[in-house]
Design an enzyme around this catalytic site. Structure first.
Site, PDB file in Angstrom:
ATOM      1  CG  ASP A 118      -7.638  -4.560  -1.390  1.00 53.13           C
ATOM      2  OD1 ASP A 118      -7.954  -5.689  -1.825  1.00 53.13           O
ATOM      3  OD2 ASP A 118      -8.011  -4.144  -0.289  1.00 53.13           O
ATOM      4  CD1 TRP A 145     -10.121  -2.635  -2.701  1.00 52.60           C
ATOM      5  CD2 TRP A 145      -9.916  -0.536  -3.452  1.00 52.60           C
ATOM      6  NE1 TRP A 145      -9.993  -1.815  -1.609  1.00 52.60           N
ATOM      7  CE2 TRP A 145      -9.865  -0.516  -2.032  1.00 52.60           C
ATOM      8  CE3 TRP A 145      -9.814   0.670  -4.152  1.00 52.60           C
ATOM      9  CZ2 TRP A 145      -9.712   0.671  -1.301  1.00 52.60           C
ATOM     10  CZ3 TRP A 145      -9.664   1.850  -3.412  1.00 52.60           C
ATOM     11  CH2 TRP A 145      -9.614   1.841  -2.020  1.00 52.60           C
ATOM     12  CG  ASP A 163      -2.100  -1.031   0.920  1.00 52.42           C
ATOM     13  OD1 ASP A 163      -2.527  -1.173  -0.244  1.00 52.42           O
ATOM     14  OD2 ASP A 163      -2.533  -1.693   1.883  1.00 52.42           O
ATOM     15  NE  ARG A 175     -12.642  -0.915   1.774  1.00 46.72           N
ATOM     16  CZ  ARG A 175     -13.115  -1.374   2.929  1.00 46.72           C
ATOM     17  NH1 ARG A 175     -14.395  -1.243   3.223  1.00 46.72           N
ATOM     18  NH2 ARG A 175     -12.319  -1.962   3.812  1.00 46.72           N
TER      19      ARG A 175
HETATM   20  N1  GLY Z   1      -7.226  -2.035   1.149  1.00 50.20           N
HETATM   21  C1  GLY Z   1      -7.915  -2.492   2.300  1.00 50.20           C
HETATM   22  C2  GLY Z   1      -9.301  -2.035   2.367  1.00 50.20           C
HETATM   23  O1  GLY Z   1      -9.883  -1.592   1.393  1.00 50.20           O
HETATM   24  O2  GLY Z   1      -9.855  -2.117   3.447  1.00 50.20           O
END
Ligand code: GLY
Length: 386
Positions: A168, A244, A105, A240
């Site tokens: 993600d 992504w 990240d 989520r």
């Molecule tokens: N990248 C981790 C989340 O979206 O919680």
């Protein structure tokens, strides 16, 4: 598609956002928040507090507050926002010094802080930081399997996650594409493409939904298994994660013009659009049971921003669908899932980090970031960050 009314609506929402950020910014001071506690932002840069996994300054969302400040600076040209954003960016240098806590990240962390800064101000120090982050991300690529390793042991202490990749990461690829353009060196983009090609094959299912986690054997590159991760269960569709995927494959298409990425983005978007409830309020997982009704407004706004991005490239009929669904989500957030009062430092409510967590329906700083981004897209005043 976009009408003058939508633009006016977005302009009004942005006025409310700026009004709120005018008092939240000085109140927040030098903190780097993730969520609110009794309405006040916490501080992930405070090492005296043992956060969940002990991530502290390395917490993966630590670029988003700076990102919100850059969004506000872009909107208003008020130096208060710029000065606060620079202080946040400076603080993150501690991650580079400590090094061991860094994960994939780094893309999120330095896109929203340093790359945003560089794109707005041309700050050479920010450029260097972002290239440093891109180099760290490139170093996480595993040739055995062609994937970017997601996390470190401290993030999943009960498991060996050397061979783990997560959907993600499609968003983290942005910093690699950016680094290649910036340095005129194709190495970074080649790694991004190799990861995206793997993700197309192993994450995206026949019905257009996406896995959250795929585990590879880090020595042979063979897929070992998949995990439900932050969603309801293995084989379900964490909303989520779907967001992504939609946004991430759209970005890979924008940077490479490889049509297969656009097709993949549309495949996942079509799955999402078929599952978005009429209310526009997004469940934490599209396959979750009817009760409890866990929502995730954070996934909702990321999906909205991703759909708006995808609508720029899709054929007219699909573009219309993506735009309408994005608008439906954003209207639902503004009408019933946002807090404009002084009782809370954050705006977007009802976010959920993971389906099986004890805590649900709270604020998360990156929900505000992507909410603002999507509204700025509607207003026609965003920068091409990703
Ligand atoms: N990248 C981790 C989340 O979206 O919680």
């Amino acid at each position: 598609m976009k009408t003058e009314n939508d633009k006016k609506w977005a302009e009004n929402v942005l006025k409310k956002i700026v009004n709120k950020m005018m008092w939240v910014t000085p109140k927040t001071g030098d903190k780097i928040p993730y969520k609110t506690m009794d309405g006040t932002y916490d501080d992930r840069s405070d090492e005296s507090i043992a956060w969940g996994g002990g991530d502290g300054i390395n917490w993966w969302t630590n670029g988003f507050w700076g990102g919100i400040l850059w969004q506000m600076y872009h909107q208003t040209k008020d130096d208060m926002f710029k000065n606060s954003a620079i202080r946040v960016e400076d603080k993150l240098d501690r991650c580079f010094e400590e090094f061991y806590g860094l994960h994939h990240d780094v893309g999120f962390m330095w896109m929203t802080s340093a790359v945003y800064d560089y794109k707005l101000t041309g700050n050479e120090v920010a450029r260097k930081r972002a290239l440093h982050a891109a180099t760290i991300l490139a170093g996480r690529f595993n040739l055995n399997g062609n994937f970017i390793r997601a996390w470190n042991e401290n993030e999943q202490p009960e498991k060996n996650c050397t061979g783990w990749a997560i959907i993600d990461c499609m968003m983290n690829l942005s910093i690699l594409y950016w680094a290649s353009k910036e340095t005129k060196d194709p190495r970074f983009a080649a790694i991004a493409k190799a990861h995206a090609n793997t993700a197309q094959k192993v994450f995206i299912r026949e019905d257009g939904s996406s896995n959250h986690i795929v585990e590879f054997d880090p020595n042979t590159g063979k897929v070992v298994k998949t995990y439900g991760g932050q969603g309801y269960e293995n084989g379900s569709a964490w909303s989520r994660g779907q967001a992504w995927a939609v946004y991430g494959f759209t970005i890979s298409y924008e940077h490479t013009k490889d049509m297969s990425y656009l097709e993949t983005a549309e495949k996942v978007a079509d799955y999402c659009c078929a599952n978005i409830p009429e209310s526009g309020l997004i469940p934490c997982d599209f396959c979750q049971p009817k009760e409890p009704v866990w929502e995730d407004s954070c996934g909702a706004v990321i999906l909205a921003s991703g759909l708006l991005q995808l609508a720029k490239h899709a054929q007219a009929k699909k573009a219309e669908l993506y735009y309408e669904k994005a608008l439906c989500i954003l209207k639902a957030i503004v009408e019933s899932r946002s807090d404009w009062t002084e009782n809370s430092d954050a705006i977007v409510t009802n976010c959920t980090a993971a389906y099986h967590d004890k805590e649900h329906h709270f604020n998360m700083v990156y929900a505000d970031y992507f909410f603002i981004e999507a509204i700025q897209k509607l207003q026609g005043n965003t920068i091409d960050l990703w």
